[in-house]
Design a protein around this motif. Structure first.
Motif, PDB file in Angstrom:
ATOM      1  N   ASP A 196      30.299  41.653  34.997  1.00 54.07           N
ATOM      2  CA  ASP A 196      30.357  41.789  33.536  1.00 54.07           C
ATOM      3  C   ASP A 196      30.115  43.230  33.094  1.00 54.07           C
ATOM      4  O   ASP A 196      30.793  43.729  32.203  1.00 54.07           O
ATOM      5  CB  ASP A 196      29.350  40.847  32.857  1.00 54.07           C
ATOM      6  N   ALA A 197      29.160  43.877  33.730  1.00 60.04           N
ATOM      7  CA  ALA A 197      28.854  45.270  33.392  1.00 60.04           C
ATOM      8  C   ALA A 197      30.044  46.175  33.721  1.00 60.04           C
ATOM      9  O   ALA A 197      30.393  47.054  32.934  1.00 60.04           O
ATOM     10  CB  ALA A 197      27.603  45.752  34.119  1.00 60.04           C
ATOM     11  N   ALA A 198      30.666  45.949  34.867  1.00 65.46           N
ATOM     12  CA  ALA A 198      31.817  46.765  35.245  1.00 65.46           C
ATOM     13  C   ALA A 198      32.951  46.589  34.241  1.00 65.46           C
ATOM     14  O   ALA A 198      33.566  47.565  33.796  1.00 65.46           O
ATOM     15  CB  ALA A 198      32.286  46.398  36.646  1.00 65.46           C
ATOM     16  N   ARG A 199      33.204  45.360  33.848  1.00 63.81           N
ATOM     17  CA  ARG A 199      34.271  45.082  32.884  1.00 63.81           C
ATOM     18  C   ARG A 199      33.939  45.700  31.521  1.00 63.81           C
ATOM     19  O   ARG A 199      34.800  46.276  30.862  1.00 63.81           O
ATOM     20  CB  ARG A 199      34.483  43.585  32.749  1.00 63.81           C
ATOM     21  N   LYS A 200      32.681  45.589  31.122  1.00 60.52           N
ATOM     22  CA  LYS A 200      32.265  46.129  29.827  1.00 60.52           C
ATOM     23  C   LYS A 200      32.448  47.654  29.781  1.00 60.52           C
ATOM     24  O   LYS A 200      32.946  48.195  28.799  1.00 60.52           O
ATOM     25  CB  LYS A 200      30.792  45.778  29.560  1.00 60.52           C
ATOM     26  N   VAL A 201      32.076  48.337  30.845  1.00 62.81           N
ATOM     27  CA  VAL A 201      32.225  49.792  30.897  1.00 62.81           C
ATOM     28  C   VAL A 201      33.713  50.164  30.826  1.00 62.81           C
ATOM     29  O   VAL A 201      34.082  51.106  30.128  1.00 62.81           O
ATOM     30  CB  VAL A 201      31.578  50.372  32.180  1.00 62.81           C
ATOM     31  N   LEU A 202      34.544  49.431  31.524  1.00 56.50           N
ATOM     32  CA  LEU A 202      35.977  49.728  31.519  1.00 56.50           C
ATOM     33  C   LEU A 202      36.606  49.471  30.149  1.00 56.50           C
ATOM     34  O   LEU A 202      37.525  50.173  29.743  1.00 56.50           O
ATOM     35  CB  LEU A 202      36.686  48.933  32.599  1.00 56.50           C
TER      36      LEU A 202
ATOM     37  N   SER B  26      44.004  43.420  36.110  1.00 55.49           N
ATOM     38  CA  SER B  26      43.992  43.943  34.753  1.00 55.49           C
ATOM     39  C   SER B  26      42.570  44.255  34.284  1.00 55.49           C
ATOM     40  O   SER B  26      42.313  45.320  33.723  1.00 55.49           O
ATOM     41  CB  SER B  26      44.649  42.931  33.818  1.00 55.49           C
ATOM     42  N   ALA B  27      41.658  43.336  34.522  1.00 60.42           N
ATOM     43  CA  ALA B  27      40.278  43.504  34.057  1.00 60.42           C
ATOM     44  C   ALA B  27      39.597  44.708  34.688  1.00 60.42           C
ATOM     45  O   ALA B  27      38.809  45.404  34.043  1.00 60.42           O
ATOM     46  CB  ALA B  27      39.468  42.239  34.347  1.00 60.42           C
ATOM     47  N   TYR B  28      39.892  44.964  35.964  1.00 58.34           N
ATOM     48  CA  TYR B  28      39.192  46.037  36.680  1.00 58.34           C
ATOM     49  C   TYR B  28      40.082  47.236  36.985  1.00 58.34           C
ATOM     50  O   TYR B  28      39.724  48.102  37.783  1.00 58.34           O
ATOM     51  CB  TYR B  28      38.546  45.469  37.947  1.00 58.34           C
ATOM     52  N   ARG B  29      41.246  47.270  36.334  1.00 61.93           N
ATOM     53  CA  ARG B  29      42.174  48.406  36.432  1.00 61.93           C
ATOM     54  C   ARG B  29      42.551  48.749  37.881  1.00 61.93           C
ATOM     55  O   ARG B  29      42.527  49.919  38.299  1.00 61.93           O
ATOM     56  CB  ARG B  29      41.605  49.632  35.732  1.00 61.93           C
ATOM     57  N   ILE B  30      42.899  47.727  38.601  1.00 60.95           N
ATOM     58  CA  ILE B  30      43.371  47.893  39.977  1.00 60.95           C
ATOM     59  C   ILE B  30      44.856  47.547  39.959  1.00 60.95           C
ATOM     60  O   ILE B  30      45.228  46.482  39.462  1.00 60.95           O
ATOM     61  CB  ILE B  30      42.619  46.953  40.939  1.00 60.95           C
ATOM     62  N   PRO B  31      45.710  48.411  40.467  1.00 59.78           N
ATOM     63  CA  PRO B  31      47.134  48.058  40.493  1.00 59.78           C
ATOM     64  C   PRO B  31      47.338  46.728  41.222  1.00 59.78           C
ATOM     65  O   PRO B  31      46.754  46.490  42.287  1.00 59.78           O
ATOM     66  CB  PRO B  31      47.780  49.217  41.264  1.00 59.78           C
ATOM     67  N   LEU B  32      48.134  45.857  40.637  1.00 61.77           N
ATOM     68  CA  LEU B  32      48.357  44.526  41.199  1.00 61.77           C
ATOM     69  C   LEU B  32      48.872  44.605  42.634  1.00 61.77           C
ATOM     70  O   LEU B  32      48.428  43.847  43.503  1.00 61.77           O
ATOM     71  CB  LEU B  32      49.315  43.728  40.317  1.00 61.77           C
ATOM     72  N   ALA B  33      49.776  45.512  42.899  1.00 61.76           N
ATOM     73  CA  ALA B  33      50.314  45.657  44.253  1.00 61.76           C
ATOM     74  C   ALA B  33      49.221  46.042  45.243  1.00 61.76           C
ATOM     75  O   ALA B  33      49.211  45.578  46.390  1.00 61.76           O
ATOM     76  CB  ALA B  33      51.439  46.691  44.276  1.00 61.76           C
ATOM     77  N   THR B  34      48.291  46.879  44.808  1.00 67.77           N
ATOM     78  CA  THR B  34      47.167  47.276  45.670  1.00 67.77           C
ATOM     79  C   THR B  34      46.289  46.074  45.969  1.00 67.77           C
ATOM     80  O   THR B  34      45.915  45.832  47.127  1.00 67.77           O
ATOM     81  CB  THR B  34      46.349  48.389  44.996  1.00 67.77           C
TER      82      THR B  34
END
Length: 97
Positions: free
Chosen positions: A88-94, A53-61
Motif C-alpha cells: 500500500d505504501a509503495a502504491r501510495k508513493v507512486l 499498472s499499479a507499480y509502474r512495471i512494464p507488462l512485458a517485463t
C-alpha cells in the motif's frame, strides 16, 4: 616511486590473472535473492495488468519475470521486496508522483 594508484592497479591485475588461472578465491560472488513475482502479485489479488499498472512495471517485463524468461536485476529485486512488504505504501508513493 610508484603511486598508490599504480600499486592498486598491479594488485588488481594480479588478482585478475589468478582468477583467470583458477587460482585462489580472489573473486567475490554476489547473489541476488529474487522474489517470486507471481506469488507477490497473486498475494495482492491483482492481475498482471493491474499489478504492472499499479507499480509502474512494464507488462512485458512482468510477464518475462513470471514466465522465467528473465530475472529481475538487483534494483528490481529490491523494489519487488518493498512491494511485497509494503504494497500500500509503495502504491501510495507512486500515485503521489
Amino acid at each position: 616511486m610508484m603511486s598508490s594508484f599504480g600499486d592498486d592497479l598491479i594488485a588488481a591485475m594480479s588478482e585478475a590473472a589468478a582468477h583467470a588461472q583458477g587460482v585462489g578465491q580472489v573473486a567475490r560472488v554476489h547473489t541476488i535473492d529474487v522474489p517470486d513475482v507471481r506469488a507477490i502479485r497473486e498475494e495482492l489479488g491483482l492481475s498482471q495488468q493491474a499489478f504492472a499498472s499499479a507499480y509502474r512495471i512494464p507488462l512485458a517485463t512482468l510477464k518475462g519475470w513470471e514466465q522465467g524468461r528473465r530475472q529481475p536485476d538487483a534494483t528490481a529485486s529490491a523494489y519487488l521486496s518493498v512491494i511485497a512488504g509494503l504494497p500500500d505504501a509503495a502504491r501510495k508513493v507512486l500515485q503521489a508522483s
